[in-house]
Design a protein around this motif. Structure first.
Motif, short mmCIF file in Angstrom:
data_model
loop_
_atom_site.label_atom_id
_atom_site.label_comp_id
_atom_site.label_asym_id
_atom_site.label_seq_id
_atom_site.Cartn_x
_atom_site.Cartn_y
_atom_site.Cartn_z
N ASP A 179 -1.64 4.00 -2.87
CA ASP A 179 -2.68 4.94 -3.31
C ASP A 179 -4.05 4.51 -2.80
N ARG A 180 -4.28 3.21 -2.77
CA ARG A 180 -5.59 2.70 -2.38
C ARG A 180 -5.74 2.51 -0.88
N GLY A 181 -4.70 2.81 -0.12
CA GLY A 181 -4.86 2.80 1.33
C GLY A 181 -3.97 1.86 2.10
N TYR A 182 -3.07 1.12 1.42
CA TYR A 182 -2.18 0.24 2.18
C TYR A 182 -1.20 1.09 2.98
N ARG A 183 -1.14 0.86 4.30
CA ARG A 183 -0.35 1.75 5.15
C ARG A 183 0.58 0.99 6.10
N ASP A 184 0.72 -0.31 5.94
CA ASP A 184 1.49 -1.09 6.90
C ASP A 184 2.99 -0.98 6.58
N PHE A 185 3.55 0.18 6.91
CA PHE A 185 4.96 0.44 6.61
C PHE A 185 5.88 -0.48 7.40
N ALA A 186 5.45 -0.86 8.59
CA ALA A 186 6.29 -1.76 9.40
C ALA A 186 6.42 -3.12 8.72
N HIS A 187 5.33 -3.60 8.13
CA HIS A 187 5.40 -4.88 7.43
C HIS A 187 6.23 -4.75 6.15
N ILE A 188 6.06 -3.64 5.44
CA ILE A 188 6.85 -3.41 4.23
C ILE A 188 8.34 -3.46 4.57
N ALA A 189 8.69 -2.92 5.74
CA ALA A 189 10.10 -2.83 6.12
C ALA A 189 10.74 -4.19 6.34
N ILE A 190 9.95 -5.23 6.68
CA ILE A 190 10.54 -6.54 6.97
C ILE A 190 10.13 -7.62 5.98
N ASP A 191 9.26 -7.28 5.03
CA ASP A 191 8.73 -8.29 4.11
C ASP A 191 9.82 -8.72 3.12
N TYR A 192 10.28 -9.96 3.27
CA TYR A 192 11.39 -10.44 2.43
C TYR A 192 10.97 -10.58 0.96
N ASP A 193 9.68 -10.59 0.68
CA ASP A 193 9.24 -10.64 -0.72
C ASP A 193 9.72 -9.41 -1.51
N LEU A 194 9.94 -8.31 -0.82
CA LEU A 194 10.31 -7.05 -1.48
C LEU A 194 11.82 -6.82 -1.49
N ASP A 195 12.60 -7.81 -1.12
CA ASP A 195 14.05 -7.61 -0.99
C ASP A 195 14.71 -7.16 -2.29
#
Length: 681
Positions: A497-513
């Motif tokens: 909502d606040r503007g984070y747009r790095d979907f490529a990083h979200i896709a590989i970030d193991y913190d979110l597994d």
């Protein structure tokens, strides 16, 4: 390193007084040769000759002054202090110019050591020795300003005006002090005088623009920013452009467009338009302007900005293309090598990525950041030993930075070496005591099982910087690590909502597994990729087909009225091609809030917008979850609330831009809308 020494010399040579002419200054070979070398910027060689001079003449105060000045340049403040004290001891007291210079050098040393009172005291000695030394008044006023002693600073600036009525620094200083005290009208008065005296002095315009921005007078601010940029590309004006991208993008963009149309041969106006749109996160539009600038004059700067925009969009194929273009045009910036490695990483081309980051580390062996980046890549490539080696190297180079310890701790944990990991996490907590954007202590607390402290530290981060989207993304990662899926998803939504747009990083970030495979996560990411189509990565680009549909409207005088539903509430729009976004009266907004059609979560913030008469107004900005009319269905559209009970509901450009091509058939009273629809596979 030459500039301060030469500046002091120039100041000295241009202020020789009658009194100074009565003083016999050194005229030995070693002294004159040392001065000559310093003037040419050959500091080490100059020092050698001055040392020879002092060996022969140990009471030459003049040589001590220049030695002290050089050691200030070399950031050897202990030596500088020792030499300047000897300069003050041995320089003839009646040579006020050199005595004043020695006090100025000593003031500079105190300042660089963080000793502000002592620095001011030394400048006061300069003023006592030379009551007409404008440089001393200006420097002391600056120190008073930094100490927020504005009244004392103003007195020095007033004295500066007395000594130099045609100069600008006194007026500029008083104006800057007034801005710091939120006395914006007084500040503008001072800057008005400056630009009247010197119409080509860019800082007068850029500082006045800042005051206008503080007052919310964005049209005047835009005029001043454009004028300052026109004069010499003023840096302050350049940075104010970025502020305007948040507060009044429409206004400043209109001014820049007008300049670009008048001056089609200059790429800078296209670049400035690119900057405004880039900081407003309208990356496709920014790229369009940067490309236009490159058509006028190809530059590595514009190619780099295009790379940054494509990277922000998650389009790493195009990002790689442009960073390669940058390197072809200018191979001197080694940071471009690291940027290339990052693009290759997100494209999954790991072998090339590691080869490229190896080259970067070879080019910058003393920079800890290269080892940190390579270590991260190696963790993702499951090369834990290599990652630990790189993080250890980063720690050796920068032992006071917490982040490498955090990442090395992760690598140790993956290896099963819990004892080594614990030691690193404890070190993180020891170092990372002040919450800031670089903080990682919350992850260390979580890894050590101290979950309440992890949550507390994370909340402190958010409280310190509530507008920074990265904090909410970190919170999502933290809660995902802790297994709290609901909280993780909640914070991830807030980040987006606040503007984070790095979907490529979200896709590989193991913190979110822990949340990656949930339906809620998938739906959330899809929602925001749909909202920001440019955020879709290369592998996920959708196919579209062109569809045309007709929407009936009615006439009310000269206005086109269209039936609609906003969050399922039946209403009527006025179809207004002149409006920038949807706008509604505060009566409509209050009704929707009270009756459940809007909630507190739908309040985005505030925005300044341009009205029909050219003035700028401020309104609450809402997120409309759904707008539907004539079968056209749009999600997450922004609207501004106008503080006017009679204001009509206007359908503006924020909707029209999402629709596509619009034609008005007045005879049939139909809106013909041609748009692109996603083709279902």
């Amino acid at each position: 390193m030459k500039k301060v020494v030469v500046a002091m010399m120039v100041a000295l040579m241009t202020t020789v007084s009658v009194c100074a002419q009565k003083v016999k200054r050194p005229d030995t070979y070693n002294y004159n040769r040392g001065m000559e070398l310093l003037d040419n910027g050959e500091l080490d060689e100059g020092l050698e000759y001055l040392e020879k001079e002092l060996a022969d003449n140990p009471k030459n105060g003049y040589a001590y002054s220049w030695m002290a000045a050089v050691y200030v340049e070399k950031e050897q403040y202990g030596n500088a202090m020792s030499y300047v004290d000897k300069a003050l001891k041995y320089t003839p007291k009646k040579d006020k110019e050199y005595m004043s210079m020695a006090h100025a050098i000593k003031s500079r040393v105190h300042y660089l050591l963080g000793e502000m009172d002592e620095a001011i005291e030394q400048l006061s000695e300069c003023v006592e020795l030379q009551p007409e030394n404008t440089e001393a008044y200006e420097q002391r006023a600056q120190l008073y300003y930094e100490q927020e002693q504005y009244e004392l600073a103003d007195k020095d600036y007033e004295r500066l005006i007395e000594l130099d009525r045609g100069g600008v620094m006194g007026y500029m200083g008083i104006g800057r002090n007034a801005v710091a005290q939120e006395k914006y009208d007084e500040a503008i008065k001072q800057f008005d005088y400056v630009v009247k005296m010197h119409t080509d002095y860019s800082s007068g315009y850029s500082f006045r623009a800042e005051a206008y921005i503080k007052k919310g007078e964005y049209t005047k601010a835009s005029d001043d920013i454009v004028k300052a940029l026109e004069i010499n590309g003023d840096r302050k004006a350049f940075y104010l452009l970025q502020d305007m991208a948040d507060s009044a993008k429409i206004v400043v963009e209109a001014k820049l467009k007008a300049k670009s149309l008048k001056d089609k041969s200059t790429p800078e106006w296209q670049e400035y338009l690119g900057i405004v749109n880039e900081y407003a996160k309208d990356y496709p539009k920014a790229i369009e302007y940067y490309k236009k600038a490159m058509e006028i004059y190809p530059s590595a700067y514009d190619a780099n900005r295009i790379y940054v925009c494509y990277e922000a969009m998650g389009n790493y194929t195009k990002a790689l293309e442009y960073i390669d273009h940058v390197i072809e045009m200018d191979s001197t910036d080694v940071d471009d090598i690291q940027r290339r490695a990052e693009a290759l990483f997100y494209l999954g081309r790991m072998d090339e990525c590691l080869q490229t980051i190896d080259r970067y580390v070879e080019e910058t062996p003393d920079f800890f950041g290269g080892y940190v980046t390579r270590g991260f890549f190696k963790i993702c490539n499951n090369d834990l030993e290599g990652a630990i080696e790189d993080f250890s190297m980063a720690i050796a180079l920068k032992p006071e930075v917490a982040y490498p310890y955090t990442k090395r701790g992760e690598a140790y944990m993956r290896q099963g070496n819990e004892e080594a990991a614990k030691a690193d996490y404890l070190k993180v907590i020891e170092l990372d005591t002040v919450p800031n954007r670089e903080s990682t202590a919350m992850y260390a607390y979580q890894a050590l099982g101290e979950l309440d402290k992890a949550k507390e530290f994370m909340q402190c981060l958010i409280n310190e910087d509530p507008d920074y989207e990265g904090n909410y993304y970190d919170a999502a990662c933290l809660y995902a690590r802790m297994g709290d899926k609901e909280k993780a998803l909640e914070f991830l939504r807030q980040a987006l909502d606040r503007g984070y747009r790095d979907f490529a990083h979200i896709a590989i970030d193991y913190d979110l597994d822990s949340i990656r495979d949930t339906e809620e996560f998938k739906a959330l990411i899809e929602e925001y990729k749909e909202k920001y189509q440019w955020g879709v990565s290369d592998a996920e680009e959708k196919k579209f087909e062109e569809v045309t549909m007709e929407v009936p409207f009615t006439k009310d005088g000269n206005m086109c009225m269209v039936k609609c539903n906003i969050n399922n509430l039946p209403l009527h729009f006025i179809f207004d091609t002149g409006a920038s976004i949807i706008s509604m009266s505060d009566v409509e907004a209050t009704f929707m809030m009270k009756n459940g059609y809007l909630s507190a979560k739908d309040v985005v913030g505030k925005q300044h917008f341009l009205t029909a008469d050219g003035s700028v107004s401020e309104g609450t900005v809402l997120n409309l979850r759904n707008v539907n009319f004539g079968g056209v269905n749009l999600d997450n559209i922004q609207a501004s609330v106008v503080k006017n009970q009679r204001a009509p509901l206007l359908l503006g450009q924020s909707v029209m831009q999402k629709l596509g091509r619009i034609e008005i058939d007045n005879d049939r009273r139909m809106l013909k809308i041609t748009y692109k629809k996603v083709v279902e596979e």
